[in-house]
Design an enzyme around this catalytic site. Structure first.
Site, PDB file in Angstrom:
ATOM      1  CB  ALA A  11      -0.933  -0.003   1.203  1.00  0.00           C
ATOM      2  N   GLY A  12       2.117   1.119   0.298  1.00  0.00           N
ATOM      3  CA  GLY A  12       3.001   2.281   0.424  1.00  0.00           C
ATOM      4  C   GLY A  12       2.994   3.136  -0.839  1.00  0.00           C
ATOM      5  NE  ARG A  16      12.827   6.851   0.058  1.00  0.00           N
ATOM      6  CZ  ARG A  16      13.558   5.877   0.600  1.00  0.00           C
ATOM      7  NH1 ARG A  16      14.850   5.795   0.349  1.00  0.00           N
ATOM      8  NH2 ARG A  16      12.983   4.971   1.362  1.00  0.00           N
ATOM      9  N   GLY A  79       1.610   2.963   8.322  1.00  0.00           N
ATOM     10  CA  GLY A  79       2.737   2.115   8.707  1.00  0.00           C
ATOM     11  C   GLY A  79       2.492   0.649   8.382  1.00  0.00           C
ATOM     12  N   GLY A 141      15.951  -1.934   9.109  1.00  0.00           N
ATOM     13  CA  GLY A 141      15.756  -2.166  10.537  1.00  0.00           C
ATOM     14  C   GLY A 141      16.804  -3.156  11.027  1.00  0.00           C
ATOM     15  NE  ARG A 334       4.215  -4.631 -37.518  1.00  0.00           N
ATOM     16  CZ  ARG A 334       3.279  -4.052 -38.283  1.00  0.00           C
ATOM     17  NH1 ARG A 334       3.541  -3.779 -39.553  1.00  0.00           N
ATOM     18  NH2 ARG A 334       2.102  -3.767 -37.780  1.00  0.00           N
ATOM     19  CG  ASN A 378      13.744 -15.714 -54.738  1.00  0.00           C
ATOM     20  OD1 ASN A 378      14.645 -15.965 -53.954  1.00  0.00           O
ATOM     21  ND2 ASN A 378      13.666 -14.565 -55.398  1.00  0.00           N
TER      22      ASN A 378
END
Ligand code: UD1
Ligand code: CA
Length: 453
Positions: A11-12, A16, A79, A141, A334, A378
């Site tokens: 969810a963050g 940055r 958090g 951490g 393609r 060809n």
């Protein structure tokens, strides 16, 4: 294996990254980060799979729709502890282990997850943390252990004192908890820290205070647990995946002349004795057979290339190339194209949604679209299938053994029979029966030249 539920925290905001795309949808090795995490945990066959979403949750849900995932919303990102709490409703009735992963750590390997989960079970821990020892632990951490080896708590970089900052064992952000005990503990987490967030990591100290066993399973290096919070870290993750993919194919007998200049997706397989020249990029779920020579500067995406092929400075996507085919330099293959055995597609040739038969040659400067070419044909330089009338696309058929002269226009829909000869410079608008010669151009006239001046 014991029953397991999985929660992925995703969810963050990813501030940055400076992006309009949610962080977990940024791609590594061509696949969104969250997709990589989901692929790694597949081996665990989770009984329940929850993804906590917040920022741009609609985009994330859309990307992974229909995948048997329960999405839970975290409206405000308070958090990682608060994030996991959002899964409580979905998982409260679940009895077993809950594995928690981060959607922004895409490099974790399936076998590591399996080892970690069985460590957690064997130790009888209430919670286990996946950790690693780093030379540069900055930003992570830190794991504080009791002398018994049990984990006492986790301290975030921003809240760490100098001696704690010196600890090199770090939290990967991957945890295993016993459910339903976990949910009670989460309710006790407070946000009295530097970031004013409800840290999931605080659950460890809380369990300690309750004298519950908490352990850490230490793995080597940072590669698998690298968290992506910025574009620089995204590039680092990309580099790790790339190195893994290249080492895998080299171990299987493929020569990669310059690994620093070669990009092969982790989903690609390459057969032995194939040689990959620099500047080659292979994306998606592609495969290359044995003994093929690829590059320099080939771009291949979602395609199947056979054995003993040559692909030089060319683009190929969503197509199939059979054994012994030679392509390039400077060819453009393609989507929806099938090149059969020993076909030859030469320079400045574009093939779109077409079948090129066995041994057929389209060697220079041609456009073949919506066409079925038989065997041993060809096609001369500059020949064009005029497949588009400005509104619709039409098909062209050319029979086995035919010869299409240079600068021929084939105005579709049109059928050319077997063993036909089409004279150079013809514009063919009507079907040509087998075994005939077609000339469709004005006759050359020669006149005396006027004297100048
Ligand atoms: C977190 C850990 C840290 C660990 C590191 C590993 C905490 C408090 N810290 O730090 O110990 O070393 O991961 O990479 O957990 N998230 C939400 N909602 C929120 C906040 C976060 O879903 O409100 C998710 C994020 O999308 C991410 C994960 O939780 O997937 C971790 O959050 P993040 O902010 O990246 O934590 P770090 O500072 O990296
Ligand atoms: Ca992170």
């Amino acid at each position: 294996m014991k029953k397991i539920a999985v929660v992925i925290l995703a969810a963050g905001e990813g501030t940055r990254m400076k992006s309009d795309t949610p962080k977990v949808l940024h791609k590594v090795g061509g696949v969104p980060m969250l997709g990589r995490v989901l692929a790694a945990l597949e081996v665990l066959k989770p009984a329940k799979l929850c993804v906590v979403v917040g920022h741009h949750s609609e985009k994330v849900k859309k990307e992974f729709a229909g995948k048997n995932i329960v999405f839970v919303e975290q409206a405000r990102q308070l958090g990682s502890g608060h994030a996991l709490m959002q899964a409580a409703k979905t998982l409260k009735a679940f009895k077993g282990d809950v594995l928690v992963l981060c959607g922004d750590a895409p490099l974790i390997k399936a076998e590591t997850l399996r080892e970690f989960v069985s460590f957690h079970g064997a130790q009888g821990n209430e919670a286990s943390v996946l950790s690693s020892e780093l030379d540069n632990p900055f930003g992570y951490g830190r794991i504080l252990r009791h002398s018994s080896g049990q984990v006492a708590k986790i301290v975030e970089e921003k809240d760490a004192s100098l001696p704690v900052k010196r600890i090199r064992e770090i939290n990967s952000g991957i945890y295993c908890f016993k459910s339903p005990a976990l949910w009670k503990v989460l309710g006790k987490i407070k946000n009295n820290n530097a970031k004013k967030e409800y840290y999931l990591t605080d659950s460890i100290a809380i369990l300690n205070a309750l004298s519950r066993p908490v352990g850490a399973y230490k793995i080597r290096g940072v590669e698998e647990i690298l968290g992506v919070n910025s574009r620089v870290e995204l590039a680092k993750a990309e580099a790790v995946l790339r190195k893994r993919a290249l080492e895998k194919i080299m171990a299987e007998g493929v020569t990669v002349l310059d690994p620093a200049n070669t990009y092969i997706s982790p989903e690609t397989t390459v057969g032995r004795d194939s040689v990959i020249y620099p500047g080659t990029i292979v994306e998606g779920a592609s495969s290359i057979g044995a003994g093929s020579v690829i590059g320099p500067n080939a771009f291949i995406k979602n395609s199947k290339i056979g054995s003993f092929c040559e692909v030089r400075i060319s683009y190929i996507y969503d197509s199939e190339v059979s054994d012994g085919v030679k392509i390039g330099p400077f060819a453009h293959i393609r989507p929806g194209t099938l090149l059969k055995e020993n076909a030859r597609i030469g320079n400045f040739t574009e093939i779109k949604k077409s079948v090129v038969g066995r041994g057929t040659k389209v060697s220079h400067l041609a456009y073949i679209g919506d066409t079925e070419l038989g065997v041993d044909i060809n096609v001369g330089a500059g020949a064009i299938t005029c497949n588009y009338d400005g509104v619709n696309k039409h098909k062209t058929y050319i029979g086995d053994g035919s010869f299409v002269g240079s600068n021929v226009n084939l105005v579709a829909p049109v059928k050319i029979g077997k063993n036909v000869l089409i004279a150079a410079g013809s514009t063919i608008t009507e079907d040509v029966p087998a075994g005939t010669l077609a000339i469709a151009r004005t006759r050359q006239i020669i006149k005396p030249r006027k004297k100048r001046g």
